[in-house]
Design a protein around this motif. Structure first.
Motif, PDB file in Angstrom:
ATOM      1  N   LEU A   2     -45.792  43.147 -77.746  1.00 28.26           N
ATOM      2  CA  LEU A   2     -47.117  42.530 -77.632  1.00 28.26           C
ATOM      3  C   LEU A   2     -47.444  41.675 -78.858  1.00 28.26           C
ATOM      4  CD1 LEU A   2     -49.174  45.491 -76.106  1.00 28.26           C
ATOM      5  CD2 LEU A   2     -48.388  43.408 -74.953  1.00 28.26           C
ATOM      6  N   SER A   3     -47.043  42.125 -80.036  1.00 28.19           N
ATOM      7  CA  SER A   3     -47.344  41.346 -81.247  1.00 28.19           C
ATOM      8  C   SER A   3     -46.603  40.011 -81.242  1.00 28.19           C
ATOM      9  CB  SER A   3     -46.975  42.150 -82.491  1.00 28.19           C
ATOM     10  OG  SER A   3     -45.570  42.277 -82.614  1.00 28.19           O
ATOM     11  N   ARG A   4     -45.378  40.004 -80.763  1.00 24.66           N
ATOM     12  CA  ARG A   4     -44.624  38.751 -80.729  1.00 24.66           C
ATOM     13  C   ARG A   4     -45.152  37.810 -79.655  1.00 24.66           C
ATOM     14  NH1 ARG A   4     -38.549  41.364 -81.590  1.00 24.66           N
ATOM     15  NH2 ARG A   4     -38.921  42.048 -83.749  1.00 24.66           N
ATOM     16  N   LEU A   5     -45.586  38.367 -78.532  1.00 20.96           N
ATOM     17  CA  LEU A   5     -46.178  37.522 -77.494  1.00 20.96           C
ATOM     18  C   LEU A   5     -47.500  36.921 -77.968  1.00 20.96           C
ATOM     19  CD1 LEU A   5     -45.522  39.613 -74.251  1.00 20.96           C
ATOM     20  CD2 LEU A   5     -44.486  37.418 -74.876  1.00 20.96           C
ATOM     21  N   ALA A   6     -48.301  37.733 -78.654  1.00 20.21           N
ATOM     22  CA  ALA A   6     -49.627  37.267 -79.074  1.00 20.21           C
ATOM     23  C   ALA A   6     -49.542  36.258 -80.204  1.00 20.21           C
ATOM     24  CB  ALA A   6     -50.476  38.467 -79.507  1.00 20.21           C
ATOM     25  N   GLY A  18     -46.706  34.469 -81.166  1.00 21.26           N
ATOM     26  CA  GLY A  18     -45.762  33.380 -80.992  1.00 21.26           C
ATOM     27  C   GLY A  18     -44.853  33.234 -82.202  1.00 21.26           C
ATOM     28  N   GLN A  19     -44.920  32.079 -82.865  1.00 23.80           N
ATOM     29  CA  GLN A  19     -44.100  31.808 -84.036  1.00 23.80           C
ATOM     30  C   GLN A  19     -44.817  32.158 -85.341  1.00 23.80           C
ATOM     31  OE1 GLN A  19     -40.891  30.826 -83.798  1.00 23.80           O
ATOM     32  NE2 GLN A  19     -41.178  31.041 -81.568  1.00 23.80           N
ATOM     33  N   GLY A  20     -45.835  32.998 -85.265  1.00 23.82           N
ATOM     34  CA  GLY A  20     -46.577  33.393 -86.459  1.00 23.82           C
ATOM     35  C   GLY A  20     -45.677  34.056 -87.477  1.00 23.82           C
ATOM     36  N   GLY A  21     -46.131  34.129 -88.717  1.00 23.39           N
ATOM     37  CA  GLY A  21     -45.336  34.695 -89.782  1.00 23.39           C
ATOM     38  C   GLY A  21     -45.009  36.157 -89.553  1.00 23.39           C
ATOM     39  N   LEU A  22     -43.958  36.630 -90.250  1.00 24.10           N
ATOM     40  CA  LEU A  22     -43.528  38.020 -90.093  1.00 24.10           C
ATOM     41  C   LEU A  22     -44.611  38.996 -90.525  1.00 24.10           C
ATOM     42  CD1 LEU A  22     -39.855  37.764 -91.432  1.00 24.10           C
ATOM     43  CD2 LEU A  22     -40.608  37.921 -89.060  1.00 24.10           C
ATOM     44  N   LEU A  23     -45.354  38.657 -91.572  1.00 21.90           N
ATOM     45  CA  LEU A  23     -46.394  39.556 -92.045  1.00 21.90           C
ATOM     46  C   LEU A  23     -47.507  39.697 -91.018  1.00 21.90           C
ATOM     47  CD1 LEU A  23     -47.594  41.330 -94.239  1.00 21.90           C
ATOM     48  CD2 LEU A  23     -48.584  39.284 -95.286  1.00 21.90           C
ATOM     49  N   VAL A  24     -47.918  38.596 -90.416  1.00 22.79           N
ATOM     50  CA  VAL A  24     -48.980  38.643 -89.403  1.00 22.79           C
ATOM     51  C   VAL A  24     -48.512  39.449 -88.191  1.00 22.79           C
ATOM     52  CG1 VAL A  24     -50.419  37.268 -87.870  1.00 22.79           C
ATOM     53  CG2 VAL A  24     -49.930  36.448 -90.182  1.00 22.79           C
ATOM     54  N   GLN A  25     -47.286  39.205 -87.763  1.00 22.85           N
ATOM     55  CA  GLN A  25     -46.750  39.971 -86.635  1.00 22.85           C
ATOM     56  C   GLN A  25     -46.740  41.470 -86.943  1.00 22.85           C
ATOM     57  OE1 GLN A  25     -42.997  38.786 -85.027  1.00 22.85           O
ATOM     58  NE2 GLN A  25     -43.575  36.644 -84.765  1.00 22.85           N
ATOM     59  N   ALA A  26     -46.358  41.825 -88.164  1.00 26.97           N
ATOM     60  CA  ALA A  26     -46.296  43.232 -88.536  1.00 26.97           C
ATOM     61  C   ALA A  26     -47.681  43.865 -88.530  1.00 26.97           C
ATOM     62  CB  ALA A  26     -45.654  43.371 -89.914  1.00 26.97           C
ATOM     63  N   LEU A  27     -48.673  43.163 -89.033  1.00 29.36           N
ATOM     64  CA  LEU A  27     -50.039  43.700 -89.053  1.00 29.36           C
ATOM     65  C   LEU A  27     -50.568  43.904 -87.635  1.00 29.36           C
ATOM     66  CD1 LEU A  27     -51.557  41.601 -91.991  1.00 29.36           C
ATOM     67  CD2 LEU A  27     -50.944  44.030 -92.013  1.00 29.36           C
ATOM     68  N   VAL A  28     -50.329  42.943 -86.766  1.00 29.67           N
ATOM     69  CA  VAL A  28     -50.774  43.081 -85.374  1.00 29.67           C
ATOM     70  C   VAL A  28     -50.060  44.248 -84.698  1.00 29.67           C
ATOM     71  CG1 VAL A  28     -50.816  41.972 -83.117  1.00 29.67           C
ATOM     72  CG2 VAL A  28     -51.412  40.656 -85.155  1.00 29.67           C
ATOM     73  N   ALA A  29     -48.741  44.343 -84.891  1.00 31.92           N
ATOM     74  CA  ALA A  29     -47.977  45.434 -84.283  1.00 31.92           C
ATOM     75  C   ALA A  29     -48.443  46.791 -84.786  1.00 31.92           C
ATOM     76  CB  ALA A  29     -46.492  45.253 -84.573  1.00 31.92           C
ATOM     77  N   ALA A  30     -48.750  46.891 -86.090  1.00 30.36           N
ATOM     78  CA  ALA A  30     -49.228  48.163 -86.632  1.00 30.36           C
ATOM     79  C   ALA A  30     -50.564  48.552 -86.013  1.00 30.36           C
ATOM     80  CB  ALA A  30     -49.356  48.057 -88.155  1.00 30.36           C
ATOM     81  N   GLY A  31     -51.455  47.578 -85.834  1.00 35.49           N
ATOM     82  CA  GLY A  31     -52.743  47.878 -85.209  1.00 35.49           C
ATOM     83  C   GLY A  31     -52.596  48.323 -83.771  1.00 35.49           C
ATOM     84  N   VAL A  32     -51.746  47.636 -83.022  1.00 40.36           N
ATOM     85  CA  VAL A  32     -51.521  48.006 -81.625  1.00 40.36           C
ATOM     86  C   VAL A  32     -50.903  49.395 -81.532  1.00 40.36           C
ATOM     87  CG1 VAL A  32     -50.231  47.428 -79.534  1.00 40.36           C
ATOM     88  CG2 VAL A  32     -51.320  45.617 -80.860  1.00 40.36           C
ATOM     89  N   LEU A  33     -49.912  49.672 -82.402  1.00 38.29           N
ATOM     90  CA  LEU A  33     -49.256  50.982 -82.368  1.00 38.29           C
ATOM     91  C   LEU A  33     -50.244  52.096 -82.715  1.00 38.29           C
ATOM     92  CD1 LEU A  33     -46.671  52.629 -82.039  1.00 38.29           C
ATOM     93  CD2 LEU A  33     -46.203  52.256 -84.470  1.00 38.29           C
ATOM     94  N   THR A  34     -51.118  51.863 -83.677  1.00 37.97           N
ATOM     95  CA  THR A  34     -52.119  52.879 -84.021  1.00 37.97           C
ATOM     96  C   THR A  34     -52.974  53.227 -82.812  1.00 37.97           C
ATOM     97  OG1 THR A  34     -52.195  52.103 -86.318  1.00 37.97           O
ATOM     98  CG2 THR A  34     -54.059  53.408 -85.532  1.00 37.97           C
ATOM     99  N   ALA A  35     -53.433  52.204 -82.107  1.00 36.89           N
ATOM    100  CA  ALA A  35     -54.258  52.442 -80.919  1.00 36.89           C
ATOM    101  C   ALA A  35     -53.482  53.192 -79.847  1.00 36.89           C
ATOM    102  CB  ALA A  35     -54.768  51.106 -80.372  1.00 36.89           C
TER     103      ALA A  35
END
Length: 506
Positions: free
Chosen positions: A451-455, A457-474
């Motif tokens: 989901l983080s990579r879909l949301a 796209g080509q965003g930076g690795l740090l942004v992808q990691a932060l989004v993925a961590a938030g989604v995983l927490t939920a």
């Protein structure tokens, strides 16, 4: 006049331990080894940060090949005699201990001689360069540091004197880290890794002998060797055969991808081994503890279940977030030269978390005398790692090593849990309790990353990691609210309460 230290009784003179004594010593040992592990992890961070800027993948590749040869020699020089002494119900006699000691030395002399003869051929086969034969030879001679410490460590482990072991191993680690960094700073390349290991081995050998207070005084007897080998050979084969088959990594990866690729795989494996630091603590304590508790099946079953639940909870709450953080973390901290190993470190970290739980199951198999059963599973899993790993490297490059290893380890974990549960009626449904948290949290991790990579796209690795961590927490909190499977947060709270109760004044 006896050379024994008053504070360190011989294994032959140690009083028997009851179930309550074993549990109490085991808990104190886990705490001591846990603190040592934290110190070791700190040293590993310092070492990794320094060496990642002083050494290159080729240095790690050459060392990995040489270290593999030495590791095989260490396995072959043991044959599980000390493990047999740890497991047996009666206290080892002086004849038993001395027989095991001199057998280890004789086996090691033979193995070292063979490696020295093969050193030039090994250097040519793996293209180690002009100093390759010398590196193999030096590592082979270093095997005596290992063989001479086996019995003193056995004496300390059987008595569950792990606090003493922890202190020595921390000092070893400090000496190895300082030596390795200094030699790397002096531009010694792969020799810096070899030198650090030799300093650790020599210093540790001296300290283990001093702590154990044991000296060889009994007689060598062939009947003891035969009896100890009846269990020990199967115990040791579970390590020898997988270690031998593990040689496919330098062989296959080196041939297909080059020596630098072997270095990346070795470096990634070392960085991802943090969960195995926890596993080594628990497994080292578990084997002698489970061996002493075999007569009390009810207490042993509950002890094993509790250990597995709490280790699984800790790993499943921590490791997924570490996996998410690795891609932006590695190039920033260690340098761009190691960024190619980011995906491989992620896979190895997931595999290592499963191996941490698997170590407890292995300890129970060995303690209950089913080392032969464990060997069959280990051989099958190693053959699968070899075959699937070679195919995966052909299709996906070095990342295929991590993908195939994780798939095989997941399968091996289920098979091992199934075998352990069938041996003890009190451990029914153990395989479900073992597999459920890894499968569910693993699926949630994959969903969060996707989901983080879909949301982004080509965003930076740090942004992808932060989004993925938030989604995983939920997603993890939603899993906890559903009350299905192991309650990760509930087990974590129970563990914290137990630690607080031990620290509270009587």
């Amino acid at each position: 006049m006896s050379s024994r230290s008053p504070s360190a009784p011989d294994a032959a003179d140690a009083p028997p331990l009851g179930t309550s004594d074993v549990k109490d010593r085991a808990q104190r040992s886990i705490i001591a080894l846990g603190l040592r592990t934290l110190g070791s992890l700190g040293l590993r961070v310092v070492s990794s940060l320094a060496l990642s800027h002083l050494l290159f993948p080729g240095d790690y590749g050459a060392f990995a090949i040489v270290a593999f040869t030495a590791a095989m020699g260490a396995f072959l020089g043991d044959l599980g005699l000390s493990a047999s002494l740890v497991r047996q119900q009666h206290e080892p006699t002086q004849d038993e201990i001395s027989t095991a000691f001199w057998s280890h030395q004789a086996f090691t002399v033979l193995i070292v001689g063979v490696i020295l003869l093969l050193a030039p051929w090994l250097s040519r086969s793996y293209e180690l360069g002009p100093s390759g034969a010398a590196m193999v030879s030096v590592m082979a001679l270093g095997l005596f540091f290992h063989s001479l410490r086996v019995i003193p460590i056995m004496v300390l482990e059987r008595q569950l004197r792990f606090p003493a072991l922890a202190r020595i191993e921390l000092i070893e680690g400090i000496a190895q880290t300082a030596t390795t960094i200094f030699l790397a700073w002096m531009h010694c390349g792969a020799w810096s890794l070899i030198g650090g290991g030799l300093v650790r081995g020599g210093l540790g050998m001296v300290m283990f002998w001093a702590a154990a207070g044991w000296r060889p005084r009994g007689a060598f007897r062939w009947d003891i060797v035969k009896r100890l080998l009846s269990f020990g050979i199967w115990f040791q084969l579970t390590g020898i055969i997988p270690a031998a088959l593990q040689g496919w990594i330098p062989l296959v990866v080196g041939r297909m991808e080059g020596k630098d690729a072997v270095g990346l795989v070795n470096w990634a494996s070392a960085l991802a081994s943090v969960p195995l630091a926890l596993s080594s603590v628990l497994t080292r304590v578990a084997y002698p503890a489970y061996s002493r508790m075999q007569q009390d099946t009810e207490a042993l079953s509950e002890y094993l279940r509790t250990s597995i639940r709490r280790v699984s909870a800790l790993l499943c709450l921590a490791i997924p977030f570490g996996v998410i953080a690795l891609p932006p973390f590695i190039p920033v901290v260690f340098g761009e030269r190691w960024s190619l190993a980011s995906a491989l470190v992620q896979w190895f970290t997931i595999e290592a978390s499963m191996q941490a739980v698997q170590g407890l199951l292995h300890s129970q198999q060995h303690a209950s005398g089913h080392a032969k059963e464990r060997m069959y599973v280990a051989i099958t899993a190693s053959v699968l790692r070899f075959g699937l790993g070679a195919l995966a490297v052909m299709h996906w490059g070095i990342v295929g090593v991590g993908v195939s290893a994780t798939a095989v380890t997941l399968t091996e974990l289920w098979v091992t849990a199934r075998l352990v549960s069938r041996r003890n009626p009190r451990l029914s449904r153990l395989e479900f309790e073992v597999m459920e948290p890894f499968l569910t949290v693993g699926a949630l991790l994959a969903l969060a990353l996707g989901l983080s990579r879909l949301a982004m796209g080509q965003g930076g690795l740090l942004v992808q990691a932060l989004v993925a961590a938030g989604v995983l927490t939920a997603l993890v909190l939603a899993r906890e609210a559903s009350r299905r499977g192991l309650s990760l947060l509930g087990e974590l709270r129970a563990l914290v309460q137990q630690l607080r109760a031990r620290r509270a004044p009587p």
